[in-house]
Design an enzyme around this catalytic site. Structure first.
Site, PDB file in Angstrom:
ATOM      1  N   ARG A  80       0.858  -1.185   0.000  1.00 20.95           N
ATOM      2  CA  ARG A  80       0.000   0.000   0.000  1.00 20.95           C
ATOM      3  C   ARG A  80       0.891   1.231   0.000  1.00 20.95           C
ATOM      4  NH1 ARG A  80      -2.597  -0.314   6.102  1.00 20.95           N
ATOM      5  NH2 ARG A  80      -0.648  -0.652   7.186  1.00 20.95           N
TER       6      ARG A  80
ATOM      7  N   ASN B 280      -5.153   6.928   4.285  1.00 20.89           N
ATOM      8  CA  ASN B 280      -4.727   6.216   5.478  1.00 20.89           C
ATOM      9  C   ASN B 280      -3.281   6.579   5.795  1.00 20.89           C
ATOM     10  OD1 ASN B 280      -5.416   3.980   7.451  1.00 20.89           O
ATOM     11  ND2 ASN B 280      -3.451   3.266   6.652  1.00 20.89           N
ATOM     12  N   GLU B 281      -3.117   7.288   6.892  1.00 17.94           N
ATOM     13  CA  GLU B 281      -1.772   7.667   7.371  1.00 17.94           C
ATOM     14  C   GLU B 281      -0.945   8.369   6.293  1.00 17.94           C
ATOM     15  OE1 GLU B 281      -0.212   4.081   9.189  1.00 17.94           O
ATOM     16  OE2 GLU B 281      -1.293   4.494  11.047  1.00 17.94           O
TER      17      GLU B 281
ATOM     18  N   GLU C 216      -7.575   4.429  15.598  1.00 16.48           N
ATOM     19  CA  GLU C 216      -7.072   3.046  15.588  1.00 16.48           C
ATOM     20  C   GLU C 216      -6.268   2.843  16.860  1.00 16.48           C
ATOM     21  OE1 GLU C 216      -4.644   1.809  12.281  1.00 16.48           O
ATOM     22  OE2 GLU C 216      -5.890   2.862  10.835  1.00 16.48           O
TER      23      GLU C 216
ATOM     24  N   TRP D 148       3.919  -5.666  13.527  1.00 20.05           N
ATOM     25  CA  TRP D 148       4.973  -4.992  12.783  1.00 20.05           C
ATOM     26  C   TRP D 148       6.150  -4.538  13.638  1.00 20.05           C
ATOM     27  CZ3 TRP D 148       4.920  -0.662  15.552  1.00 20.05           C
ATOM     28  CH2 TRP D 148       3.692  -0.159  16.007  1.00 20.05           C
TER      29      TRP D 148
ATOM     30  N   GLU E  64      -1.208  -8.666   7.093  1.00 22.51           N
ATOM     31  CA  GLU E  64      -1.446  -8.384   8.512  1.00 22.51           C
ATOM     32  C   GLU E  64      -2.204  -9.509   9.220  1.00 22.51           C
ATOM     33  OE1 GLU E  64      -3.098  -4.402   7.624  1.00 22.51           O
ATOM     34  OE2 GLU E  64      -1.508  -3.690   8.943  1.00 22.51           O
TER      35      GLU E  64
ATOM     36  N   HIS F 136      -1.743  -9.819  13.019  1.00 25.10           N
ATOM     37  CA  HIS F 136      -2.033  -8.674  13.902  1.00 25.10           C
ATOM     38  C   HIS F 136      -3.117  -9.040  14.919  1.00 25.10           C
ATOM     39  CE1 HIS F 136      -2.979  -4.490  15.020  1.00 25.10           C
ATOM     40  NE2 HIS F 136      -1.853  -4.149  14.412  1.00 25.10           N
TER      41      HIS F 136
HETATM   42  C1  GLA Z   1      -1.823   1.305  10.770  1.00 22.63           C
HETATM   43  C2  GLA Z   1      -2.797   1.254   9.600  1.00 22.63           C
HETATM   44  C3  GLA Z   1      -3.759   0.110   9.669  1.00 22.63           C
HETATM   45  C4  GLA Z   1      -3.070  -1.135  10.133  1.00 22.63           C
HETATM   46  C5  GLA Z   1      -2.421  -0.895  11.465  1.00 22.63           C
HETATM   47  C6  GLA Z   1      -1.732  -2.119  12.026  1.00 22.63           C
HETATM   48  O1  GLA Z   1      -2.190   2.096  11.767  1.00 22.63           O
HETATM   49  O2  GLA Z   1      -3.514   2.468   9.464  1.00 22.63           O
HETATM   50  O3  GLA Z   1      -4.320  -0.059   8.390  1.00 22.63           O
HETATM   51  O4  GLA Z   1      -2.108  -1.489   9.203  1.00 22.63           O
HETATM   52  O5  GLA Z   1      -1.433   0.083  11.298  1.00 22.63           O
HETATM   53  O6  GLA Z   1      -1.122  -1.854  13.256  1.00 22.63           O
END
Ligand code: GLA
Length: 708
Positions: free
Chosen positions: A155, A193-194, A346, A354, A394, A397
């Site tokens: 991504r 996202n981020e 989140e 990770w 993931e 996770h």
């Molecule tokens: C980030 C991403 C999520 C996911 C989490 C996993 O915060 O925004 O999509 O990958 O990490 O910890």
């Protein structure tokens, strides 16, 4: 009326037996609501008509057979979750091929959640472009500094500066906004996202955009050449097209501008989607982005959150356990982005996948972490993610539900916390964190120091952390804000890393001091202007006269240096500045002991009164004891008071303030039971009864409502 137009908690309580006392409390609290000003009721992070503090999760229905959805959603409802984020990685499900949109499945997911009283936040899916898109338009993929295009399949591979990519991002955001902009159950939006971890594309088009941006900023090359001192090493530019993108260490002025350009590029990438969402979204829907805490400095988060309704962040511990000061500083920094409550959109359900060591949080720690977020101003805590995808990067996770569809043990703790959020939410409505002390966070100064650390171990964040910790312990509440924020509400302001102090900022700080503020500047302050150029006067530059002292010379230390004086004795590490007083009234608080000869006996920390306030300059990285002594002195001098009063060691107390009420949150982060003694009787929100003391087990939480 959609059930979500009413109060989520109320609708839930109506379906269970509502004890008479609760009815009375709810009635009283709505009476109290009626007397509050509109402003107090409309904290943008608290969704009108919904709980003041929400708990939620991320769900990816597109990864599961639809026949399973209702079971999942019912489990969420049973867990008392009241918000779910959807779709932020569902581009290929929403647009399976170029221009063919399929939203029927998302409609059904949203309606199902609504049926179960769960509100929806929609994420735009632009951090994960579909395979057809990047295959058909390879120019939408980022180019790495080595000139290679990124391979799809992970991504953050879309290029934020690609015109084509932005067209597609705008397209999908627009289709979503048209369809859901007035959906009753969609309460808000998250863009991307981020922000691709601020990764950039190093292609020719991006280079041209950078050059154009510089042109726009500097207007003419003479100005740029002068500010960057390009005569040095014969860098003088005669044409904008000669300016490179720095991919290796380069002129720090160029590198600093590149960092600013990165923020600008992502900001306009964000704006591209914001514009279309705003066009179609009902104003009651918020728009946010998920950021990565105060430690992350890939973007200037003040700039990027400016056009958003509020800031949200992704709070992960990673390896180890919750450090309340470390995490608290990040919360306070995220709250400080817009000087407003925020969302933890989140957070970690037990463990991540990770980190170096993906240990699980201890039993009770996840609940403590959720309350810690609320204590610092969060109005939502959402777990990433609900259920593990059946495969993919993931799959290891942490989740709330296993891949087999049954709850993991942690879900019980999360459910307990969610029920507590429901029960106590009316007390939190309209409340904010209010602090007397601010720590200044400046991304540009952090970048400038990092670009020229001078000693590899220098860590601006760690330096800030020592001040935060010492002052948080004293004041029990801290704001972390931009140096450009209004400062008059603070009794004490500390700026541990303010390397860049242009004249306008110096004036802002000096005005604060002259009006009675107390300012503490840390090492390396006021060395440079906004172009990363050394100021023509010694540190702290434009503030040197007001300080009545200046830095004669700085030294990167190969060993610790002793310090002594009225602040006590201890050591400095990594960095030491030899100060010289230039005014008879400047007071020396610490001097260096015998070290490299230059520093021996010279001032290390000085303070000077300026009209109604003071400026203190700290030329060294002080050890924890000396930082504590300095914090105590400056807190005393500025009249800072703890928001609560004494609490046992290992217990964190925080306060949220609303109209005629204060809510105290006590969390026991130690491994022993602790007793909190309240100064007078308050209401224990968790036990729903008057309380004079709290007995807190390890990770125990006490909530006290004080309406006196
Ligand atoms: C980030 C991403 C999520 C996911 C989490 C996993 O915060 O925004 O999509 O990958 O990490 O910890």
């Amino acid at each position: 009326m959609s059930p979500l137009e009413g109060d989520v908690t109320l609708s839930r309580l109506h379906r269970t037996a509502l004890p008479a006392l609760s009815v009375l409390i709810l009635a009283l609290s709505s009476l109290a609501n009626a007397t509050r000003t509109a402003d107090e009721q409309n904290i943008p992070t608290q969704i009108p008509g919904h709980n003041a503090i929400l708990m939620g999760t991320d769900w990816y229905p597109e990864q599961w057979p639809e026949s399973r959805w209702e079971t999942e959603v019912r489990m969420m409802e049973d867990a008392h979750l009241n918000v779910v984020r959807l779709a932020e990685f569902a581009w290929s499900a929403m647009e399976p091929s170029d221009g063919r949109f399929e939203f029927a499945w998302l409609d059904r997911a949203i309606r199902l959640l609504e049926k179960h009283h769960i509100a929806v936040v929609l994420g735009t899916p632009t951090a994960g472009p579909p395979a057809w898109l990047t295959h058909k338009y390879p120019e939408t993929l980022r180019v790495e500094p080595d000139g290679q295009r990124v391979a799809p399949g992970n991504r953050a591979h879309g290029s934020p500066t690609s015109v084509k990519y932005r067209e597609f991002c705008r397209g999908i955001a627009e289709e979503m906004a048209k369809r859901y902009g007035s959906d009753q159950n969609v309460v808000g939006w998250q863009i991307d996202n981020e922000y691709g971890y601020a990764l950039m594309s190093y292609d020719d088009d991006t280079k041209k955009q950078f050059q154009d941006w510089l042109h726009d900023k500097y207007k003419n090359l003479d100005s740029l050449n002068r500010h960057w001192a390009t005569a040095y090493w014969s860098q003088t530019y005669d044409d904008w097209s000669e300016i490179p993108i720095p991919t290796v260490p380069h002129n720090p002025a160029l590198m600093l501008e590149w960092k600013r350009f990165v923020t600008q590029a992502w900001n306009s990438y964000q704006q591209n989607q914001l514009d279309v969402i705003r066009r179609y979204a009902n104003p009651r829907q918020f728009i946010t982005g998920n950021f990565m805490g105060l430690g992350w400095d890939g973007l200037d988060q003040y700039t990027i959150t400016n056009p958003l309704t509020f800031a949200s962040w992704d709070d992960y511990v990673g390896t180890g356990h919750l450090d309340p000061d470390k995490n608290g500083m990040s919360h306070d920094g995220m709250r400080g982005l817009k000087r407003e409550n925020f969302w933890v959109i989140e957070t970690q359900p037990g463990a991540v996948n990770w980190s170096d060591l993906n240990n699980y949080l201890n039993k009770g720690e996840t609940r403590a972490m959720a309350w810690h977020a609320v204590a610092h101003g969060a109005d939502d805590v959402s777990y990433w993610q609900w259920r593990s995808a059946p495969n993919g990067q993931e799959e290891m996770h942490g989740t709330l539900v296993g891949a087999d569809g049954t709850p993991v043990p942690l879900l019980e703790e999360v459910t307990q916390t969610a029920k507590e959020f429901d029960r106590t939410q009316s007390a939190f409505r309209g409340t904010r964190v209010v602090s007397e002390v601010a720590l200044l966070n400046d991304y540009e100064s952090r970048w400038a120091i990092d670009l020229q650390k001078h000693t590899r171990q220098y860590n601006t964040y760690a330096v800030s952390q020592t001040y935060y910790k010492a002052l948080r312990t004293i004041a029990q509440s801290m704001d972390v804000v931009s140096p450009y924020a209004p400062l008059d509400e603070y009794k004490l302001v500390v700026a541990p890393n303010l390397n860049l102090i242009p004249e306008s900022l110096a004036k802002h700080l000096l005005d604060y001091v002259k009006n009675g503020g107390h300012l503490v500047l840390g090492p390396r302050a006021g060395l440079k202007d906004e172009y990363d150029a050394l100021l023509p006067q010694r540190q702290p530059g434009f503030l040197a006269d007001a300080l009545g002292a200046r830095v004669e010379q700085f030294y990167a230390l190969d060993r610790n240096v002793p310090l002594y004086g009225t602040l006590g004795s201890g050591a400095g590490s990594l960095w030491a500045e030899q100060l010289k007083t230039t005014d008879a009234n400047t007071q020396v608080l610490l001097r260096y002991g015998t070290s490299n000869g230059w520093l021996d006996g010279q001032p290390a920390v000085v303070t000077h009164a300026v009209e109604k306030g003071t400026i203190t300059y700290v030329g060294a990285v002080l050890d924890d004891t000396l930082v504590t002594n300095l914090a105590e002195l400056t807190a005393r001098q500025s009249g800072v008071k703890p928001v609560f009063g004494a609490v046992p060691e290992g217990v964190e107390v925080s306060r949220r303030v609303g109209a005629n009420k204060r809510v105290f949150v006590f969390i026991n982060f130690s491994q022993q039971p602790k007793t909190i003694v309240l100064p007078h009787t308050m209401r224990s929100l968790l036990e729903d009864k008057p309380a004079d003391t709290f007995e807190l087990a390890p990770y125990g939480v006490g909530l006290a409502l004080d309406q006196k």
